[in-house]
Design a protein around this motif. Structure first.
Motif, PDB file in Angstrom:
ATOM      1  N   GLU A 138       3.977   1.825   5.571  1.00  0.00           N
ATOM      2  CA  GLU A 138       5.250   1.396   6.160  1.00  0.00           C
ATOM      3  C   GLU A 138       5.892   2.513   6.977  1.00  0.00           C
ATOM      4  OE1 GLU A 138       7.276  -1.286   6.425  1.00  0.00           O
ATOM      5  OE2 GLU A 138       5.661  -2.549   5.673  1.00  0.00           O
ATOM      6  N   SER A 139       5.603   3.761   6.606  1.00  0.00           N
ATOM      7  CA  SER A 139       6.231   4.893   7.297  1.00  0.00           C
ATOM      8  C   SER A 139       5.724   5.068   8.724  1.00  0.00           C
ATOM      9  CB  SER A 139       5.995   6.185   6.505  1.00  0.00           C
ATOM     10  OG  SER A 139       4.620   6.522   6.503  1.00  0.00           O
ATOM     11  N   ILE A 160       9.438   8.454   3.695  1.00  0.00           N
ATOM     12  CA  ILE A 160       8.656   7.861   2.608  1.00  0.00           C
ATOM     13  C   ILE A 160       9.413   8.143   1.320  1.00  0.00           C
ATOM     14  CG2 ILE A 160       6.462   7.775   1.376  1.00  0.00           C
ATOM     15  CD1 ILE A 160       5.073   8.864   3.803  1.00  0.00           C
ATOM     16  N   LYS A 173       5.135   2.539  10.881  1.00  0.00           N
ATOM     17  CA  LYS A 173       5.559   1.461  11.777  1.00  0.00           C
ATOM     18  C   LYS A 173       6.428   2.030  12.892  1.00  0.00           C
ATOM     19  CE  LYS A 173       7.002  -2.470  10.168  1.00  0.00           C
ATOM     20  NZ  LYS A 173       7.687  -3.494   9.346  1.00  0.00           N
ATOM     21  N   SER A 182      -1.535  -4.505  14.333  1.00  0.00           N
ATOM     22  CA  SER A 182      -1.108  -4.991  13.016  1.00  0.00           C
ATOM     23  C   SER A 182      -2.154  -4.647  11.969  1.00  0.00           C
ATOM     24  CB  SER A 182      -0.893  -6.510  13.044  1.00  0.00           C
ATOM     25  OG  SER A 182       0.124  -6.853  13.951  1.00  0.00           O
ATOM     26  N   ASP A 208       1.568  -1.464  -3.939  1.00  0.00           N
ATOM     27  CA  ASP A 208       2.732  -0.694  -3.486  1.00  0.00           C
ATOM     28  C   ASP A 208       2.368   0.695  -2.987  1.00  0.00           C
ATOM     29  OD1 ASP A 208       4.267  -2.799  -4.125  1.00  0.00           O
ATOM     30  OD2 ASP A 208       5.429  -1.833  -5.696  1.00  0.00           O
ATOM     31  N   LYS A 256       3.213  -3.976  12.598  1.00  0.00           N
ATOM     32  CA  LYS A 256       3.265  -4.853  11.430  1.00  0.00           C
ATOM     33  C   LYS A 256       2.320  -4.336  10.345  1.00  0.00           C
ATOM     34  CE  LYS A 256       4.408  -9.045  14.038  1.00  0.00           C
ATOM     35  NZ  LYS A 256       3.977 -10.428  14.399  1.00  0.00           N
ATOM     36  N   ILE A 257       2.794  -4.379   9.109  1.00  0.00           N
ATOM     37  CA  ILE A 257       1.993  -3.946   7.960  1.00  0.00           C
ATOM     38  C   ILE A 257       1.936  -5.084   6.955  1.00  0.00           C
ATOM     39  CG2 ILE A 257       1.741  -2.282   6.082  1.00  0.00           C
ATOM     40  CD1 ILE A 257       1.560  -0.911   8.712  1.00  0.00           C
ATOM     41  N   ALA A 280       1.083   0.238   0.638  1.00  0.00           N
ATOM     42  CA  ALA A 280       2.139  -0.311   1.493  1.00  0.00           C
ATOM     43  C   ALA A 280       3.228   0.721   1.767  1.00  0.00           C
ATOM     44  CB  ALA A 280       2.745  -1.551   0.850  1.00  0.00           C
ATOM     45  N   THR A 281       3.592   1.499   0.749  1.00  0.00           N
ATOM     46  CA  THR A 281       4.661   2.490   0.912  1.00  0.00           C
ATOM     47  C   THR A 281       4.270   3.571   1.913  1.00  0.00           C
ATOM     48  OG1 THR A 281       5.360   2.113  -1.369  1.00  0.00           O
ATOM     49  CG2 THR A 281       6.155   4.124  -0.302  1.00  0.00           C
ATOM     50  N   ASN A 300      -3.401  -5.827   8.380  1.00  0.00           N
ATOM     51  CA  ASN A 300      -3.320  -6.849   7.327  1.00  0.00           C
ATOM     52  C   ASN A 300      -4.460  -6.748   6.320  1.00  0.00           C
ATOM     53  OD1 ASN A 300      -0.984  -8.413   8.355  1.00  0.00           O
ATOM     54  ND2 ASN A 300      -2.324  -8.735  10.107  1.00  0.00           N
ATOM     55  N   GLN A 303       0.066  -6.648   3.202  1.00  0.00           N
ATOM     56  CA  GLN A 303      -0.129  -6.140   1.843  1.00  0.00           C
ATOM     57  C   GLN A 303      -1.613  -5.906   1.583  1.00  0.00           C
ATOM     58  OE1 GLN A 303       1.803  -5.380  -0.971  1.00  0.00           O
ATOM     59  NE2 GLN A 303       3.574  -5.336   0.375  1.00  0.00           N
TER      60      GLN A 303
END
Length: 301
Positions: free
Chosen positions: A113-114, A85, A116, A7, A106, A31-32, A109-110, A9, A34
């Motif tokens: 997220e790719s 993405i 995961k 994860s 953002d 898990k990602i 996070a963007t 965080n 912020q």
């Protein structure tokens, strides 16, 4: 080999993930969180900055990040086959009063997220490297040099080749550097910028360090298959496993890439005095041997 779940965080988590990937560990990011990305502009105009009024310099910084986010994602798609993405995503920027603070959650996070549940370690390593290169106040070239020196990237893994690919990518270097160059450009003599609370601030005088720098890879690899005599074995304090083998002269050869069963075969060969058929890679930098590693055990009992 079963992959461990991981994860993210905090920024520290991201750095830990990078070390695991570099060392060849199999990891799945499930898990990602912020992770904040903050730029604190200090001194001059930015002490008690009125966040209700966005001037041209602040707008230029924001637009540079937005435009180069698009370029980074486009390069990841084209050169590294990274998909999923959304490069059309409009980033959100948060401004805080006092010493002006720009927050770009953002953006990070963007990108993260790719990865995961992504199964391709090459793509995960690339995205993590690029994300960390974006996060700091250093230039792209400084970051890659720092990683090579700090992580002591194992030559027997393909991670060294990933670094070579990133070094040669001019578009990616420019896209990572450009927003930081923009920040340095808008600063005046009495102003500075700090990225994620790093000790070293950016000032106007450091604009040139974000200009394109030709990065060359001096690494060459040579793979050979043959019968080799196994003369000894050791496990270092850092967990590295090595066998003593006569490869153009006796050398301690890394066994980190082969599995436990293959290492047992080599240990058995030591006891029996048998030769073993191996695939071995020799890595050189500037013509000198950097590392020798066993890629495969092709014989033995």
């Amino acid at each position: 080999m079963q992959k461990a779940c991981f994860s993210i965080n905090t920024l520290s988590d991201l750095c830990s993930l990078q070390k695991k990937l570099i060392s060849g560990e199999s990891v799945i990011v499930d898990k990602i969180g912020q992770i904040s990305y903050t730029i604190k502009l200090k001194g001059g105009r930015f002490d008690n900055f009125d966040i209700g009024l966005i001037d041209a310099d602040i707008a230029e910084i924001v637009l540079s990040y937005q435009n180069n986010f698009y370029k980074i994602v486009s390069t990841l798609e084209k050169n590294y086959n990274v998909e999923n993405i959304d490069k059309t995503k409009l980033l959100k920027f948060k401004l805080e009063r006092g010493s002006l603070q720009i927050e770009l959650k953002d953006l990070i996070a963007t990108l993260l997220e790719s990865i995961k549940n992504m199964s391709d370690p090459y793509k995960v390593i690339v995205i993590v490297f690029i994300t960390l290169a974006i996060l700091g106040g250093y230039s792209y070239s400084e970051y890659l040099t720092h990683i090579e020196n700090l992580a002591e990237i194992s030559a027997e893994s393909e991670n060294r080749r990933i670094i070579a690919d990133l070094k040669s990518d001019k578009k990616l270097q420019n896209a990572v550097n450009e927003p930081k160059k923009t920040v340095a450009t808008v600063l005046r003599d009495d102003e500075s910028a700090v990225f994620n609370d790093e000790e070293e601030p950016i000032t106007h005088e450091k604009v040139k360090k974000f200009e394109f720098k030709e990065l060359t890879d001096t690494t060459t690899t040579d793979d050979q298959i043959g019968e080799f005599t196994i003369l000894g074995y050791e496990k270092t304090n850092s967990g590295d496993r090595k066998f003593k083998i006569d490869v153009n002269g006796i050398k301690w050869v890394s066994a980190n890439l082969i599995n436990a069963d293959q290492r047992i075969k080599l240990a058995t060969a030591i006891e029996r005095g048998n030769n073993v058929k191996l695939k071995i890679r020799t890595v050189k930098e500037y013509g000198k041997i950097k590392e020798v590693a066993i890629l495969d055990v092709m014989g033995g009992e």
